[in-house]
Design a protein around this motif. Sequence first.
Motif, PDB file in Angstrom:
ATOM      1  N   TYR A 195       0.900  -1.230   0.047  1.00 15.36           N
ATOM      2  CA  TYR A 195      -0.183  -0.047  -0.048  1.00 15.36           C
ATOM      3  C   TYR A 195       1.060   1.388  -0.084  1.00 15.36           C
ATOM      4  O   TYR A 195       1.792   1.403   0.796  1.00 15.36           O
ATOM      5  CB  TYR A 195      -0.894  -0.115   1.489  1.00 15.36           C
ATOM      6  N   ARG A 225       0.460   7.556   1.607  1.00 13.43           N
ATOM      7  CA  ARG A 225      -1.069   8.280   1.844  1.00 13.43           C
ATOM      8  C   ARG A 225      -1.045   8.425   2.974  1.00 13.43           C
ATOM      9  O   ARG A 225      -0.530   7.819   4.035  1.00 13.43           O
ATOM     10  CB  ARG A 225      -1.829   6.702   1.379  1.00 13.43           C
ATOM     11  N   ARG A 275      -3.653   8.131   4.856  1.00 12.24           N
ATOM     12  CA  ARG A 275      -4.584   6.833   5.495  1.00 12.24           C
ATOM     13  C   ARG A 275      -4.097   5.624   5.143  1.00 12.24           C
ATOM     14  O   ARG A 275      -4.426   5.220   4.189  1.00 12.24           O
ATOM     15  CB  ARG A 275      -6.084   7.332   5.265  1.00 12.24           C
ATOM     16  N   ASP A 276      -3.460   4.876   5.895  1.00 14.26           N
ATOM     17  CA  ASP A 276      -2.950   3.534   5.254  1.00 14.26           C
ATOM     18  C   ASP A 276      -4.152   2.506   5.631  1.00 14.26           C
ATOM     19  O   ASP A 276      -4.602   2.323   6.798  1.00 14.26           O
ATOM     20  CB  ASP A 276      -1.922   3.207   6.302  1.00 14.26           C
ATOM     21  N   ARG A 277      -4.351   1.983   4.450  1.00 12.96           N
ATOM     22  CA  ARG A 277      -5.534   0.893   4.584  1.00 12.96           C
ATOM     23  C   ARG A 277      -5.022  -0.523   4.269  1.00 12.96           C
ATOM     24  O   ARG A 277      -5.933  -1.338   3.872  1.00 12.96           O
ATOM     25  CB  ARG A 277      -6.606   1.599   3.578  1.00 12.96           C
ATOM     26  N   SER A 278      -3.786  -0.340   4.455  1.00  7.05           N
ATOM     27  CA  SER A 278      -3.311  -2.166   3.930  1.00  7.05           C
ATOM     28  C   SER A 278      -4.069  -3.023   4.915  1.00  7.05           C
ATOM     29  O   SER A 278      -4.130  -4.151   4.538  1.00  7.05           O
ATOM     30  CB  SER A 278      -1.593  -1.797   4.256  1.00  7.05           C
ATOM     31  N   GLU A 279      -4.433  -2.670   6.217  1.00 10.17           N
ATOM     32  CA  GLU A 279      -4.846  -3.661   7.154  1.00 10.17           C
ATOM     33  C   GLU A 279      -6.224  -4.227   6.360  1.00 10.17           C
ATOM     34  O   GLU A 279      -6.708  -5.158   6.415  1.00 10.17           O
ATOM     35  CB  GLU A 279      -5.130  -3.166   8.295  1.00 10.17           C
ATOM     36  N   PHE A 280      -7.101  -3.009   6.029  1.00  5.58           N
ATOM     37  CA  PHE A 280      -8.377  -3.226   5.248  1.00  5.58           C
ATOM     38  C   PHE A 280      -8.319  -4.379   4.231  1.00  5.58           C
ATOM     39  O   PHE A 280      -9.033  -5.399   4.030  1.00  5.58           O
ATOM     40  CB  PHE A 280      -9.048  -2.065   4.999  1.00  5.58           C
TER      41      PHE A 280
END
Length: 326
Positions: A140, A144, A146-151
């Motif tokens: 990811y 950015r 807002r890191d959304r790698s967990e999503f």
Amino acid sequence: MTRTPLLFLLVSLAPMAVAETHPGEDAFIEKAVAEHGLDAASVRALLGGAEFKQSIADAIARPAEGKPWYDYRPIFITDQRIAEGVAFWRENEALINQVSEQFGVDPQFIVSIIGVETFYGRITGNYRVLDSLATLSFHYPSDRTRDRSEFFSSELMNYLLLGSEEELPLEEVTGSYAGAMGMGQFMPSSYRAYAVDFDDDGRRDLWRSRPDAIASVANYLAEHGWEAGGPVARRAKAGEGADFSLLKAGYKPELTVLDLHEKGYRSATDLDPEREAALVSLEQQDRDEYWMVFHNFYVITRYNRSKMYAMAVYQLSEALREGMAP
């Protein structure tokens, strides 16, 4: 129907890699084994075939929802999209009416969401879902805010589980750059939770089965509390002294129409003053426009969190409904 074990025959086992193919892959595999009982070698082999795509990382950094409303709206509210939507509705009218009645969702919104998402099934995406989810899980973009790698890691896990549940060839399925699939562009977790087998063939097929795809969109809205026949949005005017801090409150209705009236906003006179409402603004080139939005608007934002997406769905639905009028 007998289900095949997860990933069985869906991946070609390759020799186990000595090192990770993707950063964080080992931790992901450990979680897949510990929490879901997946086979480590099979998961590693599948991920070994997943390719990092720079185009996916670039696309997530510039979503359409980042545009102002005056640029976003013309993407979806066009004469062609309206005309094709009316044609799609008429072609599938009996099915859509059946779905609408069974799930309690107004038909124009079912058609509109499919129209906004995939141009009525014509454009479902040409990225391999495996590549999309692996890229966004393990690579990811670090710049950015807002890191959304967990999503996306959670969605990748759901994709693996979906493989055996729906007998999907995980290495071949295509979708959007974000990993959304089918006519309604369901993420893997939504596919697992809300897709339905409306044609009773034992599978939930969101690509080739229009009954499944159409009913799944309706089911998604119904499960999130759709109010049949309820209002979605109404234009509002901000009077002198209007409280603009309300625009930061979000889309979930927590005030009433009367509350908004008392805080300086006027809308249609036929609205129940006790109906719960929220307030949103949309950026035009020369001004902002204001809308009172209601429970069904909030439900649409459960499909896509953007207020512009929800408004595009609403405005396209209105045009489609008018197009279907005798």
